[in-house]
Scaffold this active site. Structure first.
Site, short mmCIF file in Angstrom:
data_model
loop_
_atom_site.label_atom_id
_atom_site.label_comp_id
_atom_site.label_asym_id
_atom_site.label_seq_id
_atom_site.Cartn_x
_atom_site.Cartn_y
_atom_site.Cartn_z
N ARG A 110 0.84 -1.20 0.00
CA ARG A 110 0.00 0.00 0.00
C ARG A 110 0.88 1.25 0.00
O ARG A 110 2.08 1.18 0.24
CB ARG A 110 -0.92 0.00 1.23
CG ARG A 110 -2.01 -1.04 1.18
CD ARG A 110 -2.79 -1.12 2.49
NE ARG A 110 -2.00 -1.70 3.57
CZ ARG A 110 -2.44 -1.88 4.81
NH1 ARG A 110 -3.68 -1.50 5.12
NH2 ARG A 110 -1.67 -2.43 5.73
N ASP A 161 -2.92 -6.61 15.44
CA ASP A 161 -2.27 -5.31 15.48
C ASP A 161 -2.28 -4.72 16.88
O ASP A 161 -1.41 -3.91 17.24
CB ASP A 161 -2.96 -4.32 14.53
CG ASP A 161 -2.43 -4.42 13.11
OD1 ASP A 161 -1.23 -4.67 12.95
OD2 ASP A 161 -3.21 -4.25 12.17
N TYR A 173 -1.21 4.56 10.51
CA TYR A 173 -1.59 3.59 11.53
C TYR A 173 -0.39 3.39 12.45
O TYR A 173 0.74 3.23 11.99
CB TYR A 173 -1.97 2.25 10.90
CG TYR A 173 -3.28 2.25 10.16
CD1 TYR A 173 -4.48 2.49 10.83
CD2 TYR A 173 -3.33 2.02 8.79
CE1 TYR A 173 -5.69 2.51 10.16
CE2 TYR A 173 -4.54 2.02 8.10
CZ TYR A 173 -5.71 2.27 8.80
OH TYR A 173 -6.90 2.28 8.11
N HIS A 191 -0.88 1.72 16.16
CA HIS A 191 -1.13 0.55 17.01
C HIS A 191 -0.05 0.42 18.08
O HIS A 191 0.57 -0.64 18.26
CB HIS A 191 -1.21 -0.72 16.16
CG HIS A 191 -2.33 -0.72 15.16
ND1 HIS A 191 -3.66 -0.78 15.52
CD2 HIS A 191 -2.31 -0.63 13.80
CE1 HIS A 191 -4.42 -0.75 14.43
NE2 HIS A 191 -3.63 -0.65 13.39
#
Length: 372
Positions: free
Chosen positions: A15, A270, A94, A96
């Site tokens: 991605r 995650d 992201y 996490h």
């Protein structure tokens, strides 16, 4: 603002933080965008696509980090990337952090400001930047779970949908949120026998209305978890506490009592995973077997369908990136409570209560949203 898009370096992560279409919108708004060479090549976005919309191509991640005030990524920065961050710079990705103390320490040491996609909120108390990846991970969990049930993958040789004269496989889904609901949609589509467990009776009522008798619902207790996990061929872990580590709902002893050849897919990995035996895996080596139970615990599941995932992600992140770029990082955080909820780290401190609790570090809310 100067915005940087480095190439993702996590295992099999294809991605990219911004599509060419997103870069076009940012450039039209008067901003500069610096993209590392081949950052989107894995999903068909070439350097020429970014240049055509006004992006600048740089040869290395270091150059991108050096040029940009705002770094836009997909997955959490690896330690080598944390070392490239600096005070006064912002990261939007992201994170996490609750399950990743090493990354948290790296971000704290950098002095940078880190805004986590997964804790940005909306008016409905939802998590709009996590939702599309939860949808994809939920749908993928049944796809990969069905594959893992094949005998050659270590599974019990079960076809989830069964055939005439042979009953379908049993799927137990722990958590009826976005990921769990999407897992159920796929499992129902395969004609599997599906049960969803959740602690919210309101949510169970909604699921019952949504599926119109095509699934079973059960209130989640230790007893019902034991009942439905031990009878399942496929267990999906889809629980989420925003910012916090996932609760361990399935113990090692319970896993020992499951049917040999059953499969467990931990979407919550995650955040540390919701099975006691879960540990992070990669797309390169996605599974391992404990007590004859196949575990699938890939931490970046949506990267397997990276083009769909990138498009879905940037659809929801672009408005926030524009807001950060147009107003400046701290004015944008001050103006938008939902965006401010995404703030996890600032100037060497943890600024999100649940993250601080999970990491056993001081919580420092301060007044960073008003910083100059």
């Amino acid at each position: 603002m100067r915005i940087g898009v480095p190439k993702e370096i996590k295992n099999h992560e294809y991605r990219v933080g911004l599509t060419p279409g997103s870069v076009r919108e940012l450039v039209a708004a008067g901003h500069e965008v610096f993209v590392q060479t081949n950052a989107g090549a894995g999903i068909g976005y070439g350097n020429a696509d970014y240049r055509a919309v006004g992006g600048h191509i740089l040869s290395s991640a270091r150059e991108v980090f050096d040029q940009a005030n705002l770094i836009v990524k997909v997955k959490e920065p690896q330690l080598a990337e944390c070392a490239l961050l600096r005070p006064g710079q912002a990261l939007f990705a992201y994170l996490h952090l609750a399950a990743d103390p090493a990354q948290a320490n790296g971000l704290l040491s950098s002095g940078a400001t880190a805004i986590a996609y997964e804790t940005v909120t909306d008016d409905d108390d939802g998590l709009p930047l996590l939702r599309p990846m939860s949808e994809i991970a939920g749908r993928m969990s049944i796809q990969v779970g069905a594959h893992c049930l094949e005998k050659a993958q270590g599974g019990g040789g079960i076809l989830l949908g069964g055939v005439p004269g042979v009953p379908p496989g049993k799927v137990t889904i722990l958590g009826g949120g976005v990921a769990g609901t999407n897992a159920a949609k796929m499992a129902v589509g395969l004609a599997a026998h599906v049960t969803i467990l959740d602690r919210s009776t309101k949510r169970l009522q909604q699921l019952d209305d949504l599926f119109q008798g095509r699934i079973r619902t059960a209130y989640s207790t230790s007893e019902t978890i034991e009942q439905f996990v031990t009878e399942a061929d496929l267990v999906i872990g889809a629980v989420l506490i925003p910012g916090a580590a996932a609760p361990k709902l399935v113990s090692r002893d319970l896993i020992h009592g499951m049917k040999a050849g059953s499969v467990m897919v931990d979407i919550a990995i995650d955040q540390g995973g919701c099975f006691e035996t879960s540990r992070p895996t990669t797309h390169e080596e996605p599974t391992y077997i404990i007590d004859n139970i196949v575990h699938y615990c890939v931490t970046n599941m949506p990267s397997a369908v990276a083009r769909t995932s990138t498009q879905a992600l940037t659809n929801v992140t672009l408005p926030f990136v524009l807001e950060l770029a147009n107003k400046g990082i701290f004015p944008a955080l001050a103006d938008n409570t939902h965006l401010a909820n995404g703030l996890n780290v600032h100037a060497g401190s943890i600024t999100h209560r649940q993250v601080a609790k999970a990491l056993n570090k001081p919580f420092c809310p301060g007044n960073v949203t008003k910083a100059a």
